[in-house]
Design a protein around this motif. Structure first.
Motif, PDB file in Angstrom:
ATOM      1  N   ILE A 112       0.838  -1.203   0.000  1.00  0.00           N
ATOM      2  CA  ILE A 112       0.000   0.000   0.000  1.00  0.00           C
ATOM      3  C   ILE A 112       0.874   1.255   0.000  1.00  0.00           C
ATOM      4  O   ILE A 112       0.516   2.288   0.580  1.00  0.00           O
ATOM      5  N   GLY A 113       2.014   1.158  -0.643  1.00  0.00           N
ATOM      6  CA  GLY A 113       2.889   2.317  -0.811  1.00  0.00           C
ATOM      7  C   GLY A 113       3.557   2.791   0.456  1.00  0.00           C
ATOM      8  O   GLY A 113       3.834   3.971   0.605  1.00  0.00           O
ATOM      9  N   ASN A 114       3.836   1.876   1.382  1.00  0.00           N
ATOM     10  CA  ASN A 114       4.455   2.225   2.669  1.00  0.00           C
ATOM     11  C   ASN A 114       3.709   3.370   3.352  1.00  0.00           C
ATOM     12  O   ASN A 114       4.315   4.309   3.857  1.00  0.00           O
ATOM     13  N   ALA A 115       2.385   3.237   3.380  1.00  0.00           N
ATOM     14  CA  ALA A 115       1.521   4.289   3.919  1.00  0.00           C
ATOM     15  C   ALA A 115       1.784   4.575   5.393  1.00  0.00           C
ATOM     16  O   ALA A 115       1.476   5.659   5.873  1.00  0.00           O
ATOM     17  N   ARG A 116       2.352   3.602   6.102  1.00  0.00           N
ATOM     18  CA  ARG A 116       2.582   3.788   7.544  1.00  0.00           C
ATOM     19  C   ARG A 116       4.040   4.121   7.871  1.00  0.00           C
ATOM     20  O   ARG A 116       4.473   3.943   8.993  1.00  0.00           O
ATOM     21  N   TRP A 117       4.807   4.618   6.923  1.00  0.00           N
ATOM     22  CA  TRP A 117       6.225   4.847   7.165  1.00  0.00           C
ATOM     23  C   TRP A 117       6.467   5.832   8.307  1.00  0.00           C
ATOM     24  O   TRP A 117       7.460   5.727   9.017  1.00  0.00           O
ATOM     25  N   GLN A 118       5.536   6.780   8.513  1.00  0.00           N
ATOM     26  CA  GLN A 118       5.705   7.774   9.574  1.00  0.00           C
ATOM     27  C   GLN A 118       5.691   7.128  10.955  1.00  0.00           C
ATOM     28  O   GLN A 118       6.213   7.690  11.915  1.00  0.00           O
ATOM     29  N   VAL A 119       5.080   5.956  11.072  1.00  0.00           N
ATOM     30  CA  VAL A 119       5.064   5.212  12.328  1.00  0.00           C
ATOM     31  C   VAL A 119       6.161   4.153  12.330  1.00  0.00           C
ATOM     32  O   VAL A 119       6.871   3.984  13.318  1.00  0.00           O
ATOM     33  N   ASN A 120       6.300   3.444  11.210  1.00  0.00           N
ATOM     34  CA  ASN A 120       7.239   2.323  11.141  1.00  0.00           C
ATOM     35  C   ASN A 120       8.692   2.734  11.370  1.00  0.00           C
ATOM     36  O   ASN A 120       9.420   2.051  12.096  1.00  0.00           O
ATOM     37  N   ILE A 121       9.115   3.821  10.780  1.00  0.00           N
ATOM     38  CA  ILE A 121      10.527   4.213  10.885  1.00  0.00           C
ATOM     39  C   ILE A 121      10.899   4.640  12.318  1.00  0.00           C
ATOM     40  O   ILE A 121      11.864   4.107  12.877  1.00  0.00           O
ATOM     41  N   PRO A 122      10.160   5.554  12.951  1.00  0.00           N
ATOM     42  CA  PRO A 122      10.535   5.900  14.334  1.00  0.00           C
ATOM     43  C   PRO A 122      10.462   4.710  15.293  1.00  0.00           C
ATOM     44  O   PRO A 122      11.332   4.553  16.157  1.00  0.00           O
ATOM     45  N   GLN A 123       9.445   3.849  15.131  1.00  0.00           N
ATOM     46  CA  GLN A 123       9.336   2.674  15.992  1.00  0.00           C
ATOM     47  C   GLN A 123      10.531   1.747  15.781  1.00  0.00           C
ATOM     48  O   GLN A 123      11.065   1.195  16.736  1.00  0.00           O
ATOM     49  N   SER A 124      10.942   1.571  14.536  1.00  0.00           N
ATOM     50  CA  SER A 124      12.090   0.708  14.252  1.00  0.00           C
ATOM     51  C   SER A 124      13.381   1.296  14.803  1.00  0.00           C
ATOM     52  O   SER A 124      14.232   0.559  15.305  1.00  0.00           O
ATOM     53  N   VAL A 125      13.525   2.608  14.722  1.00  0.00           N
ATOM     54  CA  VAL A 125      14.713   3.258  15.285  1.00  0.00           C
ATOM     55  C   VAL A 125      14.757   3.046  16.802  1.00  0.00           C
ATOM     56  O   VAL A 125      15.814   2.693  17.355  1.00  0.00           O
ATOM     57  N   LEU A 126      13.625   3.231  17.468  1.00  0.00           N
ATOM     58  CA  LEU A 126      13.577   2.989  18.917  1.00  0.00           C
ATOM     59  C   LEU A 126      13.952   1.554  19.240  1.00  0.00           C
ATOM     60  O   LEU A 126      14.718   1.293  20.171  1.00  0.00           O
ATOM     61  N   TYR A 127      13.432   0.614  18.457  1.00  0.00           N
ATOM     62  CA  TYR A 127      13.734  -0.808  18.678  1.00  0.00           C
ATOM     63  C   TYR A 127      15.226  -1.083  18.512  1.00  0.00           C
ATOM     64  O   TYR A 127      15.848  -1.698  19.376  1.00  0.00           O
ATOM     65  N   VAL A 128      15.810  -0.613  17.412  1.00  0.00           N
ATOM     66  CA  VAL A 128      17.227  -0.893  17.142  1.00  0.00           C
ATOM     67  C   VAL A 128      18.113  -0.267  18.218  1.00  0.00           C
ATOM     68  O   VAL A 128      19.046  -0.913  18.722  1.00  0.00           O
ATOM     69  N   VAL A 129      17.831   0.968  18.600  1.00  0.00           N
ATOM     70  CA  VAL A 129      18.633   1.630  19.638  1.00  0.00           C
ATOM     71  C   VAL A 129      18.461   0.910  20.982  1.00  0.00           C
ATOM     72  O   VAL A 129      19.446   0.597  21.661  1.00  0.00           O
ATOM     73  N   GLY A 130      17.236   0.617  21.359  1.00  0.00           N
ATOM     74  CA  GLY A 130      16.975  -0.035  22.644  1.00  0.00           C
ATOM     75  C   GLY A 130      17.565  -1.425  22.732  1.00  0.00           C
ATOM     76  O   GLY A 130      18.212  -1.781  23.723  1.00  0.00           O
ATOM     77  N   ILE A 131      17.373  -2.218  21.695  1.00  0.00           N
ATOM     78  CA  ILE A 131      17.894  -3.590  21.719  1.00  0.00           C
ATOM     79  C   ILE A 131      19.419  -3.569  21.596  1.00  0.00           C
ATOM     80  O   ILE A 131      20.112  -4.387  22.199  1.00  0.00           O
ATOM     81  N   GLY A 132      19.938  -2.597  20.852  1.00  0.00           N
ATOM     82  CA  GLY A 132      21.394  -2.465  20.724  1.00  0.00           C
ATOM     83  C   GLY A 132      22.062  -2.113  22.040  1.00  0.00           C
ATOM     84  O   GLY A 132      23.054  -2.736  22.433  1.00  0.00           O
ATOM     85  N   LEU A 133      21.525  -1.114  22.733  1.00  0.00           N
ATOM     86  CA  LEU A 133      22.081  -0.723  24.031  1.00  0.00           C
ATOM     87  C   LEU A 133      21.974  -1.861  25.045  1.00  0.00           C
ATOM     88  O   LEU A 133      22.916  -2.140  25.789  1.00  0.00           O
ATOM     89  N   SER A 134      20.815  -2.526  25.047  1.00  0.00           N
ATOM     90  CA  SER A 134      20.608  -3.633  25.985  1.00  0.00           C
ATOM     91  C   SER A 134      21.551  -4.792  25.688  1.00  0.00           C
ATOM     92  O   SER A 134      22.171  -5.351  26.596  1.00  0.00           O
ATOM     93  N   GLY A 135      21.653  -5.157  24.429  1.00  0.00           N
ATOM     94  CA  GLY A 135      22.526  -6.267  24.043  1.00  0.00           C
ATOM     95  C   GLY A 135      23.981  -5.972  24.327  1.00  0.00           C
ATOM     96  O   GLY A 135      24.702  -6.821  24.854  1.00  0.00           O
ATOM     97  N   TYR A 136      24.414  -4.769  24.000  1.00  0.00           N
ATOM     98  CA  TYR A 136      25.801  -4.389  24.269  1.00  0.00           C
ATOM     99  C   TYR A 136      26.086  -4.503  25.759  1.00  0.00           C
ATOM    100  O   TYR A 136      27.111  -5.063  26.173  1.00  0.00           O
ATOM    101  N   SER A 137      25.180  -3.985  26.557  1.00  0.00           N
ATOM    102  CA  SER A 137      25.360  -4.020  28.007  1.00  0.00           C
ATOM    103  C   SER A 137      25.391  -5.450  28.545  1.00  0.00           C
ATOM    104  O   SER A 137      26.249  -5.792  29.345  1.00  0.00           O
ATOM    105  N   LEU A 138      24.459  -6.267  28.096  1.00  0.00           N
ATOM    106  CA  LEU A 138      24.384  -7.640  28.601  1.00  0.00           C
ATOM    107  C   LEU A 138      25.576  -8.493  28.203  1.00  0.00           C
ATOM    108  O   LEU A 138      26.048  -9.297  28.982  1.00  0.00           O
ATOM    109  N   PHE A 139      26.055  -8.324  26.985  1.00  0.00           N
ATOM    110  CA  PHE A 139      27.105  -9.204  26.476  1.00  0.00           C
ATOM    111  C   PHE A 139      28.504  -8.634  26.605  1.00  0.00           C
ATOM    112  O   PHE A 139      29.475  -9.336  26.390  1.00  0.00           O
ATOM    113  N   LYS A 140      28.622  -7.361  26.997  1.00  0.00           N
ATOM    114  CA  LYS A 140      29.937  -6.766  27.282  1.00  0.00           C
ATOM    115  C   LYS A 140      30.167  -6.569  28.767  1.00  0.00           C
ATOM    116  O   LYS A 140      31.201  -6.090  29.180  1.00  0.00           O
ATOM    117  N   GLY A 141      29.162  -6.855  29.576  1.00  0.00           N
ATOM    118  CA  GLY A 141      29.333  -6.830  31.016  1.00  0.00           C
ATOM    119  C   GLY A 141      28.972  -5.533  31.709  1.00  0.00           C
ATOM    120  O   GLY A 141      29.027  -5.448  32.912  1.00  0.00           O
TER     121      GLY A 141
END
Length: 144
Positions: A112-141
Motif C-alpha cells: 500500500i505504498g508504505n503508507a505507515r512509514w511515519q510510524v514504522n521508521i521511528p518505531q524501528s529506530v527505537l527498537y534498534v537503539v533499545g535492543i542495541g544498548l541492551s545487548g551491548y550491556s548484557l554481552f559486554k558486562g
C-alpha cells in the motif's frame, strides 16, 4: 547502559500501546473507520467501497490492534521485570518478538505504498537503539 536500553524499549512499548489503543477506541466505538483507509484511499474512493469491504477492514484493524495492545503490555512487563535484571533470555525474546513485529510492519505496508512509514521508521529506530544498548550491556558486562 542496560537501563538506557530498557528505557528506550519501554518507550517503544508505550508508543505502540498508545497508538493501538487509540485506533481500537476509534474503530470499536464507531468514532471512525480504520485509519489505514484514509492513508490509502481518497474520500471519493472510500465512499464507493462496499460496506462489507469497510467492515472487513475494520474487523482486521480490531484484531491487529487488540493483539498489539496485549503485546505492548507483555513486552513492557518483560522489560521491567526481566531485561532490567540482566536476564539474557529476555533480551533474546525481545530481539525476536519485537524484531518480527517491526519487519512484518514494513512487509504489510509495502503493497500500500508504505503508507505507515511515519510510524514504522521511528518505531524501528527505537527498537534498534533499545535492543542495541541492551545487548551491548548484557554481552559486554556493563549492566548499569
Amino acid at each position: 547502559m542496560l537501563r538506557r536500553g530498557s528505557i528506550v524499549l519501554s518507550i517503544w512499548s508505550g508508543i505502540n500501546f498508545l497508538l493501538a489503543a487509540s485506533i481500537l477506541t476509534i474503530v470499536v466505538f464507531h468514532i471512525g473507520n480504520s485509519p489505514i483507509l484514509a492513508l490509502v484511499f481518497e474520500n471519493s474512493e472510500i465512499a464507493s467501497l462496499e460496506s462489507k469491504v469497510i467492515a472487513s477492514l475494520n474487523a482486521l484493524t480490531i484484531l491487529y490492534n487488540s493483539c498489539s495492545v496485549v503485546l505492548s503490555v507483555l513486552v513492557w512487563l518483560l522489560i521491567r521485570k526481566n531485561l532490567i535484571a540482566g536476564q539474557k533470555w529476555a533480551f533474546w525474546v525481545l530481539l525476536f518478538v519485537i524484531g518480527f513485529v517491526e519487519v512484518m510492519a514494513f512487509i504489510a505496508s509495502a503493497p500500500i505504498g508504505n503508507a505507515r512509514w511515519q510510524v514504522n521508521i521511528p518505531q524501528s529506530v527505537l527498537y534498534v537503539v533499545g535492543i542495541g544498548l541492551s545487548g551491548y550491556s548484557l554481552f559486554k558486562g556493563d549492566k548499569k
